[in-house]
Design an enzyme around this catalytic site. Structure first.
Site: not given
Length: 410
Positions: A18, A100, A129, A183
């Site tokens: 990705d 993050r 996110d 995922s």
């Protein structure tokens, strides 16, 4: 596409399919020079291939950044969060959320170093996110341009992404041609699995989803006893051996893995408004949280402990929603850190088939007074008769209410 196309973009790059597609899309759609940033947060993957793939996609060697952030991650983000006993919605130890802000911080630092005018992430438009990354970017660099491809491009299917990859000679392995069964996001604190096979919350997660722990049923029949040393709220040693923050968490992860500790199947409320189901594994963090509460139980005053528990709910929401760099989080952190001044000592923990049990705790700053609590004869620092007045004073308003209600019923 933005009306003002950026000249240079720092991309949060994993090296996976990705983000490799995003890299090429930035080059073709914006005509921008791309700088790749790959963070080693202890996800357990070999990061060398990310460099090789970036080079094959035309990235200059000086524009490839692969940074080992494991110590900074645990020392400056995980440990401060654990000082607060931070848990979102009563269960989630915020393993993805806390990573993050560090990634965002380092992206902005690199953007300043290389003179980039934009940053880019690969988060989707449905998840948390995207919010966490972008709140971090704007808090640190308010005028930075943010590119979020999943909110901008026209790809409608996995097949369209694969076709784009093949058109631009981006290698696509056979296992990437179909939909992934779920995922995954991982770092030194935890792994999270979401989507696809896990989307129905009524169906038990398959065993193959779990990657950080053995099942409790397969764990040893004998318990493991471990001693964790604390200084001012942070874990510093295991069984008397001093360890760096990242080394210590890695050691706890292995102990948790071996004893089936740290699994969580959770339906949570995302900041963007929907509910999602995730399977999380936080073996070391689960042990650390229990041990930290254990040492606090003898070193924190009741008022400080109870206030901390109230603040922890707000603190967890701030981290989950992406407000690590907000002033209110920093204010809470200052109060929490002040509370940890005497949170020093050793906690003994028993690990057994998925369970974490505190079996001992001691500290040079302990507030536990055996003379006060003993049922045996000893130094009488507490007069039992004092309790009568204490109870009557606390019962006064309840008695007044009861008398009023009795009169109204009569």
């Amino acid at each position: 596409m933005s009306a003002l196309a950026p000249k240079k973009v720092v991309l949060a790059y994993s090296g996976g399919l990705d983000t490799s597609i995003i890299l090429k899309w930035l080059q073709t759609e914006y005509g921008a020079e791309v700088v790749t940033f790959t963070a080693d947060l202890g996800q357990g993957e070999e990061l060398g291939p990310a460099r090789e793939k970036a080079l094959k996609l035309g990235i200059k060697p000086e524009n490839i950044f692969i940074d080992d952030l494991r110590e900074e991650f645990v020392r400056d983000f995980v440990f401060p969060m654990f000082r607060a006993n931070t848990v979102y919605e009563g269960q989630y130890l915020l393993g993805t959320s806390i990573a993050r802000p560090l990634i965002a911080k380092r992206q902005i630092e690199i953007a300043r170093m290389v003179g980039a005018d934009a940053v880019c992430h690969g988060a989707t438009g449905k998840g948390n996110d995207q919010v966490r990354f972008e709140l971090g970017y704007y808090a640190l660099e308010p005028d930075i341009q943010v590119i979020a491809p999943w909110r901008e491009w026209d790809f409608k299917s996995r097949e369209a992404l694969i076709a784009f990859a093949e058109q631009h000679q981006i290698p696509v392995s056979k296992d990437k041609r179909g939909e992934s069964p779920f995922s995954v996001d991982a770092n030194l604190l935890h792994s999270s699995s979401e989507g696809k096979v896990l989307e129905d919350p009524a169906v038990e997660a398959p065993e193959y989803v779990h990657m950080r722990t053995i099942s409790p049923e397969e764990a040893p029949d004998q318990p493991t006893i471990v001693e964790i040393g604390f200084e001012r709220g942070d874990a510093v040693s295991i069984d008397g051996e001093a360890l760096s923050p990242a080394e210590l968490l890695a050691r706890l992860n292995q102990l948790g893995h071996d004893n089936g500790v740290g699994r969580l199947d959770l339906v949570e409320n995302r900041f963007v408004g929907m509910k999602s189901r995730g399977v999380y594994e936080t073996p070391g963090g689960t042990i650390l949280l229990a041990a930290h509460r254990g040492i606090e139980s003898i070193t924190l005053d009741r008022g400080a402990m109870h206030l901390k528990d109230e603040l922890a709910v707000k603190y967890a929401q701030l981290i989950y929603n992406g407000f690590w760099f907000a002033p209110e989080r920093e204010m809470l952190q200052a109060a929490i850190d002040h509370s940890q001044d005497k949170v020093t000592g050793v906690v003994r923990v028993k690990l057994y088939k998925g369970n974490v049990t505190i079996i001992g705790r001691e500290s040079p700053y302990s507030l536990y007074d055996q003379d006060l609590v003993t049922f045996e004869e000893g130094v009488q620092a507490y007069d039992h008769r004092d309790a009568a007045g204490f109870i009557k004073l606390n019962a006064l308003r309840l008695r007044v209410l009861a008398r009023r209600d009795r009169r109204s019923q009569g």
